[in-house]
Design a protein around this motif. Structure first.
Motif, PDB file in Angstrom:
ATOM      1  N   ALA B 205       0.765  -1.251   0.000  1.00 42.72           N
ATOM      2  CA  ALA B 205       0.000   0.000   0.000  1.00 42.72           C
ATOM      3  C   ALA B 205       0.791   1.292   0.000  1.00 42.72           C
ATOM      4  O   ALA B 205       0.235   2.335  -0.297  1.00 42.72           O
ATOM      5  CB  ALA B 205      -0.933   0.011   1.223  1.00 42.72           C
ATOM      6  N   ARG B 206       2.070   1.277   0.365  1.00 45.38           N
ATOM      7  CA  ARG B 206       2.715   2.569   0.597  1.00 45.38           C
ATOM      8  C   ARG B 206       3.814   2.883  -0.420  1.00 45.38           C
ATOM      9  O   ARG B 206       4.091   4.032  -0.699  1.00 45.38           O
ATOM     10  CB  ARG B 206       3.242   2.621   2.032  1.00 45.38           C
ATOM     11  CG  ARG B 206       3.706   3.999   2.460  1.00 45.38           C
ATOM     12  CD  ARG B 206       3.937   4.074   3.969  1.00 45.38           C
ATOM     13  NE  ARG B 206       4.478   5.360   4.334  1.00 45.38           N
ATOM     14  CZ  ARG B 206       5.782   5.660   4.285  1.00 45.38           C
ATOM     15  NH1 ARG B 206       6.653   4.751   3.897  1.00 45.38           N
ATOM     16  NH2 ARG B 206       6.198   6.859   4.626  1.00 45.38           N
ATOM     17  N   GLY B 207       4.470   1.848  -0.914  1.00 44.97           N
ATOM     18  CA  GLY B 207       5.310   2.048  -2.095  1.00 44.97           C
ATOM     19  C   GLY B 207       6.771   2.394  -1.881  1.00 44.97           C
ATOM     20  O   GLY B 207       7.514   2.513  -2.843  1.00 44.97           O
ATOM     21  N   TYR B 209       9.347   0.604  -1.037  1.00 48.87           N
ATOM     22  CA  TYR B 209      10.147  -0.628  -0.931  1.00 48.87           C
ATOM     23  C   TYR B 209      11.478  -0.423  -1.652  1.00 48.87           C
ATOM     24  O   TYR B 209      11.619   0.495  -2.475  1.00 48.87           O
ATOM     25  CB  TYR B 209       9.385  -1.802  -1.558  1.00 48.87           C
ATOM     26  CG  TYR B 209       8.729  -1.431  -2.865  1.00 48.87           C
ATOM     27  CD1 TYR B 209       9.473  -1.291  -4.028  1.00 48.87           C
ATOM     28  CD2 TYR B 209       7.358  -1.159  -2.924  1.00 48.87           C
ATOM     29  CE1 TYR B 209       8.887  -0.905  -5.213  1.00 48.87           C
ATOM     30  CE2 TYR B 209       6.770  -0.756  -4.120  1.00 48.87           C
ATOM     31  CZ  TYR B 209       7.540  -0.635  -5.256  1.00 48.87           C
ATOM     32  OH  TYR B 209       6.965  -0.236  -6.437  1.00 48.87           O
ATOM     33  N   GLU B 246      -5.436   4.173   4.264  1.00 48.16           N
ATOM     34  CA  GLU B 246      -5.329   5.359   3.409  1.00 48.16           C
ATOM     35  C   GLU B 246      -5.443   4.965   1.945  1.00 48.16           C
ATOM     36  O   GLU B 246      -5.942   5.727   1.119  1.00 48.16           O
ATOM     37  CB  GLU B 246      -3.988   6.066   3.640  1.00 48.16           C
ATOM     38  CG  GLU B 246      -3.911   6.849   4.935  1.00 48.16           C
ATOM     39  CD  GLU B 246      -4.833   8.054   4.959  1.00 48.16           C
ATOM     40  OE1 GLU B 246      -4.612   8.981   4.173  1.00 48.16           O
ATOM     41  OE2 GLU B 246      -5.785   8.060   5.770  1.00 48.16           O
ATOM     42  N   ALA B 247      -4.946   3.781   1.618  1.00 52.25           N
ATOM     43  CA  ALA B 247      -5.024   3.319   0.231  1.00 52.25           C
ATOM     44  C   ALA B 247      -6.447   2.922  -0.133  1.00 52.25           C
ATOM     45  O   ALA B 247      -6.728   2.650  -1.299  1.00 52.25           O
ATOM     46  CB  ALA B 247      -4.071   2.157   0.008  1.00 52.25           C
ATOM     47  N   GLY B 248      -7.337   2.887   0.864  1.00 49.53           N
ATOM     48  CA  GLY B 248      -8.740   2.678   0.537  1.00 49.53           C
ATOM     49  C   GLY B 248      -9.410   1.483   1.170  1.00 49.53           C
ATOM     50  O   GLY B 248     -10.574   1.223   0.910  1.00 49.53           O
ATOM     51  N   GLN B 441      -3.836  -6.052  -2.405  1.00 51.62           N
ATOM     52  CA  GLN B 441      -3.948  -4.838  -3.231  1.00 51.62           C
ATOM     53  C   GLN B 441      -5.281  -4.790  -3.969  1.00 51.62           C
ATOM     54  O   GLN B 441      -5.916  -3.743  -4.060  1.00 51.62           O
ATOM     55  CB  GLN B 441      -2.810  -4.791  -4.246  1.00 51.62           C
ATOM     56  CG  GLN B 441      -1.492  -4.419  -3.602  1.00 51.62           C
ATOM     57  CD  GLN B 441      -0.384  -4.274  -4.623  1.00 51.62           C
ATOM     58  OE1 GLN B 441      -0.213  -5.136  -5.477  1.00 51.62           O
ATOM     59  NE2 GLN B 441       0.354  -3.186  -4.547  1.00 51.62           N
ATOM     60  N   HIS B 445      -8.097  -1.981  -3.477  1.00 48.10           N
ATOM     61  CA  HIS B 445      -8.519  -1.165  -4.616  1.00 48.10           C
ATOM     62  C   HIS B 445     -10.031  -1.221  -4.820  1.00 48.10           C
ATOM     63  O   HIS B 445     -10.657  -0.188  -5.079  1.00 48.10           O
ATOM     64  CB  HIS B 445      -7.781  -1.587  -5.889  1.00 48.10           C
ATOM     65  CG  HIS B 445      -8.335  -0.933  -7.124  1.00 48.10           C
ATOM     66  ND1 HIS B 445      -8.240   0.431  -7.330  1.00 48.10           N
ATOM     67  CD2 HIS B 445      -9.038  -1.432  -8.165  1.00 48.10           C
ATOM     68  CE1 HIS B 445      -8.856   0.725  -8.465  1.00 48.10           C
ATOM     69  NE2 HIS B 445      -9.340  -0.382  -8.990  1.00 48.10           N
ATOM     70  N   ALA B 448     -11.563   1.022  -2.309  1.00 51.58           N
ATOM     71  CA  ALA B 448     -11.299   2.435  -2.614  1.00 51.58           C
ATOM     72  C   ALA B 448     -12.228   2.917  -3.724  1.00 51.58           C
ATOM     73  O   ALA B 448     -12.759   4.032  -3.666  1.00 51.58           O
ATOM     74  CB  ALA B 448      -9.844   2.619  -3.040  1.00 51.58           C
ATOM     75  N   TYR B 449     -12.427   2.055  -4.712  1.00 51.89           N
ATOM     76  CA  TYR B 449     -13.262   2.433  -5.847  1.00 51.89           C
ATOM     77  C   TYR B 449     -14.719   2.586  -5.412  1.00 51.89           C
ATOM     78  O   TYR B 449     -15.403   3.536  -5.780  1.00 51.89           O
ATOM     79  CB  TYR B 449     -13.122   1.393  -6.961  1.00 51.89           C
ATOM     80  CG  TYR B 449     -13.683   1.860  -8.286  1.00 51.89           C
ATOM     81  CD1 TYR B 449     -13.272   3.072  -8.840  1.00 51.89           C
ATOM     82  CD2 TYR B 449     -14.631   1.108  -8.975  1.00 51.89           C
ATOM     83  CE1 TYR B 449     -13.783   3.520 -10.052  1.00 51.89           C
ATOM     84  CE2 TYR B 449     -15.148   1.546 -10.190  1.00 51.89           C
ATOM     85  CZ  TYR B 449     -14.722   2.754 -10.722  1.00 51.89           C
ATOM     86  OH  TYR B 449     -15.231   3.194 -11.917  1.00 51.89           O
ATOM     87  N   GLN B 552       7.337  -4.367  -8.634  1.00 52.94           N
ATOM     88  CA  GLN B 552       5.919  -4.360  -8.295  1.00 52.94           C
ATOM     89  C   GLN B 552       5.072  -4.982  -9.406  1.00 52.94           C
ATOM     90  O   GLN B 552       5.311  -4.741 -10.592  1.00 52.94           O
ATOM     91  CB  GLN B 552       5.497  -2.893  -8.111  1.00 52.94           C
ATOM     92  CG  GLN B 552       4.088  -2.708  -7.620  1.00 52.94           C
ATOM     93  CD  GLN B 552       3.607  -1.267  -7.777  1.00 52.94           C
ATOM     94  OE1 GLN B 552       3.914  -0.594  -8.752  1.00 52.94           O
ATOM     95  NE2 GLN B 552       2.867  -0.793  -6.804  1.00 52.94           N
ATOM     96  N   ILE B 554       1.564  -4.996 -11.290  1.00 52.06           N
ATOM     97  CA  ILE B 554       0.556  -3.940 -11.439  1.00 52.06           C
ATOM     98  C   ILE B 554      -0.846  -4.515 -11.299  1.00 52.06           C
ATOM     99  O   ILE B 554      -1.241  -5.414 -12.041  1.00 52.06           O
ATOM    100  CB  ILE B 554       0.754  -3.192 -12.762  1.00 52.06           C
ATOM    101  CG1 ILE B 554       2.051  -2.387 -12.628  1.00 52.06           C
ATOM    102  CG2 ILE B 554      -0.418  -2.260 -13.048  1.00 52.06           C
ATOM    103  CD1 ILE B 554       2.604  -1.894 -13.906  1.00 52.06           C
ATOM    104  N   VAL B 555      -1.543  -3.983 -10.301  1.00 45.69           N
ATOM    105  CA  VAL B 555      -2.864  -4.503  -9.957  1.00 45.69           C
ATOM    106  C   VAL B 555      -3.847  -3.345  -9.888  1.00 45.69           C
ATOM    107  O   VAL B 555      -3.617  -2.384  -9.185  1.00 45.69           O
ATOM    108  CB  VAL B 555      -2.811  -5.170  -8.553  1.00 45.69           C
ATOM    109  CG1 VAL B 555      -4.214  -5.468  -8.070  1.00 45.69           C
ATOM    110  CG2 VAL B 555      -1.972  -6.430  -8.576  1.00 45.69           C
ATOM    111  N   PHE B 556      -4.890  -3.395 -10.675  1.00 48.43           N
ATOM    112  CA  PHE B 556      -6.015  -2.463 -10.446  1.00 48.43           C
ATOM    113  C   PHE B 556      -7.243  -2.970 -11.148  1.00 48.43           C
ATOM    114  O   PHE B 556      -7.161  -3.881 -11.965  1.00 48.43           O
ATOM    115  CB  PHE B 556      -5.685  -1.024 -10.884  1.00 48.43           C
ATOM    116  CG  PHE B 556      -5.905  -0.728 -12.356  1.00 48.43           C
ATOM    117  CD1 PHE B 556      -7.108  -0.187 -12.807  1.00 48.43           C
ATOM    118  CD2 PHE B 556      -4.915  -0.993 -13.263  1.00 48.43           C
ATOM    119  CE1 PHE B 556      -7.283   0.080 -14.162  1.00 48.43           C
ATOM    120  CE2 PHE B 556      -5.084  -0.723 -14.609  1.00 48.43           C
ATOM    121  CZ  PHE B 556      -6.275  -0.190 -15.066  1.00 48.43           C
TER     122      PHE B 556
END
Lengths: 131, 556
Positions: B205-207, B209, B246-248, B441, B445, B448-449, B552, B554-556
């Motif tokens: 979540a925070r990035g 790394y 915070e990331a949702g 993740q 997500h 969050a959405y 990373q 990519i996940v969304f």
């Protein structure tokens, strides 16, 4: 535009790790019928330009919440221009002080969307402005 | 908790109430067809003993300071000592941040919390090209021991506890902290503080790394081992749900994913040969205080109970301190609006109140202007005063767990614990948190959405954004980080490099490189290098070459 799907690159330039907004926008654009590629974190402006050309997108949406936007957004527009892709629409979003917006627009960022912007507004803007 | 005959009789009374309620709702319908918490748990009109009939007081609640610690980790909580009022701060150079620290302590803050800039958090020096534009922006730039000396100048390191939000390069910053303390005449056993050191949530979540999971977990267990022997009062990790939220994520996901990460660290340390009771008392946690008030209070209580059960049942921990979930709280930055920013003061106050009613050990209250910029000194002062009002004026700190026994809050506590336990089971099946990064993740997500859609549809009210809008002047007095900080920082780094014994530095970096390939504890090697002013970028550079970098998905 209806028979012509809009392709969008959502990109995170710099070291910022906040990607909630970028991913929400990416999903909203996708749900609105656009084709969306998300770069993931820690992209240099050069990598973003390269990805935009490779993916043949019409729009690049940049997101930054770390305060480095003045260093990171303009080189993307400049890089696209140098590679003959000045027609790609570049927009920005994130935590960006109002006073920085004129400089970004001057540099060719078409518009800047701050906290509280609806995804509907971004979708509409892209549809209206994509060439 | 109630005897059967009482419940049977009560159910008759409740049935009468329900028909009265129906009649009332016919005449004047409720505001919404359904009520639910932010995590989507449905909320009834009223809660009664019947909603808690399965609750066993001794087993599920107990007394504060006793297993399962639902009601708090100490017997007297804030009647003994208030929570630590600890504002996260850092920007520009070490000197500017040192000034802010002195200011905050003068205003009655009781602990320090260092925000580092992104290059520091990702192991780069200020003079590296990748750092361009980021130096000193979201926190203070620390390149070498020299900066750390400036950062901590004149601060009583034997008295003040310091929390450092540093993860991938946590070992390096801890090494610098210990070295500065030694120079000030404070021995490591006198030091109190926390490093965040929680790499799993960086992936999730925070990035920030750097290294892949394997070597990252090794650095973490090296720190656990080193601190157990040398810095016994140091919190070696702050397992963080804050950024997940915070990331949702929802409150339930926040508890679940944080504790799943915690389980992975405990496993890693046991696998590295440590006894659970040797390191577990120094594990600490970090949660978010979001808007849905009772859900948040219940979340803190549920997290405490669930962790105590996990540590006891799964890991066989015996020391009561190993079972206690001690946590820091920060109010939810993502709930702050750029519109009508002064309204954020109220949001922060209620969030702070939920953290206190939830039994937090320390608290950061966000500043009203954080959706716009880093906080100004005046905004930080209001934020600090907000938690001082909660502590000193309104009496909520005068008894322990005042919401304990609330029909609603106990019910929510149960539901959050059950929901989180279910997620943890699923993550266990996947092989644990390190194997479930993309899964977490995805879950975050989607939440969050959904949250964003609820705001846009108006289902979720946000004052100033979709309700009670107004024209307002442009905000004034925002903090602007000095744009020359990058150049100044590079210049002072060049000076450090010219003045140190470069042969010695190279030799020590060579030693570190060799040790990285063995299973020796890396802390002593890092401390030795730091002492000779090897930079953060050089040390992390060596480790990058040895360990590789995380890529990373990519996940969304």
């Amino acid at each position: 535009m209806s028979n012509n799907t809009i392709r969008v690159l959502v990109a995170k330039p710099g070291l910022d790790g906040h990607d909630r907004g970028a991913k929400v926008i990416a999903q909203a654009l996708r749900d609105a019928g656009m084709e969306v590629i998300y770069t993931g974190l820690r992209q240099t402006p050069e990598q973003i330009v390269e990805a935009a050309l490779q993916e043949d997108v019409k729009v690049v949406a940049l997101s930054s919440l770390s305060g480095a936007h003045l260093h990171l957004f303009p080189p993307v527009v400049e890089g696209l221009r140098q590679r003959g892709a000045a027609d790609i629409l570049v927009v920005g979003g994130g935590v960006i002080p109002d006073e920085d917006i004129p400089e970004l627009k001057q540099a060719g960022i078409k518009d800047v969307f701050g906290p509280g912007t609806t995804t509907a507004k971004v979708i509409e803007f892209i549809r209206d402005n994509v060439k | 908790m109630y005897d059967q005959s009482f419940l049977e009789k009560f159910r008759e009374t409740k049935a009468q109430f329900d028909s009265k309620l129906d009649a009332q709702n016919q005449k004047r319908p409720e505001r919404q067809a359904e009520f639910s918490t932010d995590a989507g748990m449905s909320i009834k009109t009223v809660y009664t003993p019947d909603n808690n009939s399965g609750l066993n007081y001794d087993k599920d609640l107990g007394l504060p300071g006793s297993y399962p610690f639902t009601r708090g980790v100490q017997p007297n909580m804030y009647r003994g000592r208030y929570w630590t009022m600890r504002q996260y701060a850092g920007f520009g150079s070490a000197e500017e941040t040192n000034n802010r620290f002195h200011y905050l302590l003068e205003q009655g803050q009781t602990g320090l919390s260092v925000a580092f800039d992104l290059p520091t958090q990702i192991g780069y020096d200020s003079d590296q090209s990748i750092s361009r534009g980021e130096v000193g922006k979201v926190g203070v730039a620390i390149d070498s021991l020299k900066d750390m000396e400036t950062l901590l100048a004149g601060l009583p390191m034997d008295k003040v506890s310091t929390s450092m939000t540093i993860n991938a390069p946590a070992a390096v910053l801890l090494a610098m902290y210990v070295t500065v303390a030694e120079k000030q005449g404070v021995t490591p056993d006198k030091l109190n503080g926390t490093i965040q050191n929680d790499i799993l949530k960086e992936y999730v979540a925070r990035g920030t790394y750097i290294f892949p999971p394997g070597p990252s977990m090794r650095l973490i267990t090296d720190i656990f081992k080193y601190c157990a022997k040398n810095i016994p009062s140091w919190n070696t990790i702050s397992i963080s749900g804050y950024h997940i939220r915070e990331a949702g994520s929802t409150a339930v996901q926040e508890v679940a994913f944080t504790l799943a990460d915690g389980i992975a660290y405990v496993k890693a340390a046991i696998d590295a040969g440590l006894d659970v009771d040797e390191f577990a008392p120094r594990l600490s946690f970090f949660f978010n205080a979001h808007l849905n008030f009772f859900e948040e209070v219940a979340k803190f209580r549920a997290a405490r109970r669930l962790w105590a059960r996990i540590m006891k049942e799964r890991f066989g921990a015996k020391n009561p301190k190993s079972l206690m979930l001690r946590f820091h709280t920060q109010t939810a930055g993502c709930t702050l609006t750029a519109q009508q920013p002064d309204v954020n003061i109220m949001r922060v106050a209620y969030q702070a109140l939920s953290a206190v009613l939830g039994g937090t050990q320390s608290l950061h209250t966000n500043s009203r202007d954080e959706a716009l910029a880093l906080p100004s000194e005046h905004s930080v002062l209001i934020a600090l005063r907000t938690q001082q009002v909660v502590g000193y004026e309104i009496g909520v700190a005068d008894t322990v767990d005042p919401l304990g026994g609330s029909f609603f809050v106990e019910n929510l506590t149960n539901e959050i614990e059950a929901g989180a336990a279910k997620y943890i089971e699923k993550i266990d099946e996947m092989g644990g948190a390190p194997q479930a990064i993309e899964y977490m993740q995805k879950e975050i997500h989607s939440s969050a959405y959904r949250y964003q859609q609820d705001i846009e549809s108006g289902k979720k009210a946000v004052i100033g954004v979709n309700q009670f809008l107004m024209e307002e002047p442009k905000p004034e007095g925002l903090l602007r980080v000095d744009p020359t900080v990058g150049e100044r920082q590079s210049a002072s780094l060049a000076k450090v490099k010219a003045q140190r014994d470069n042969n010695k530095v190279q030799a020590l970096l060579g030693d570190l490189r060799k040790a990285a390939g063995t299973d020796e504890n890396l802390m002593p090697f890092i401390i030795a290098a730091v002492k000779e002013y090897a930079t953060l970028g050089e040390i992390c550079g060596v480790l990058r070459e040895e360990f590789g970098e995380y890529k990373q998905q990519i996940v969304f």
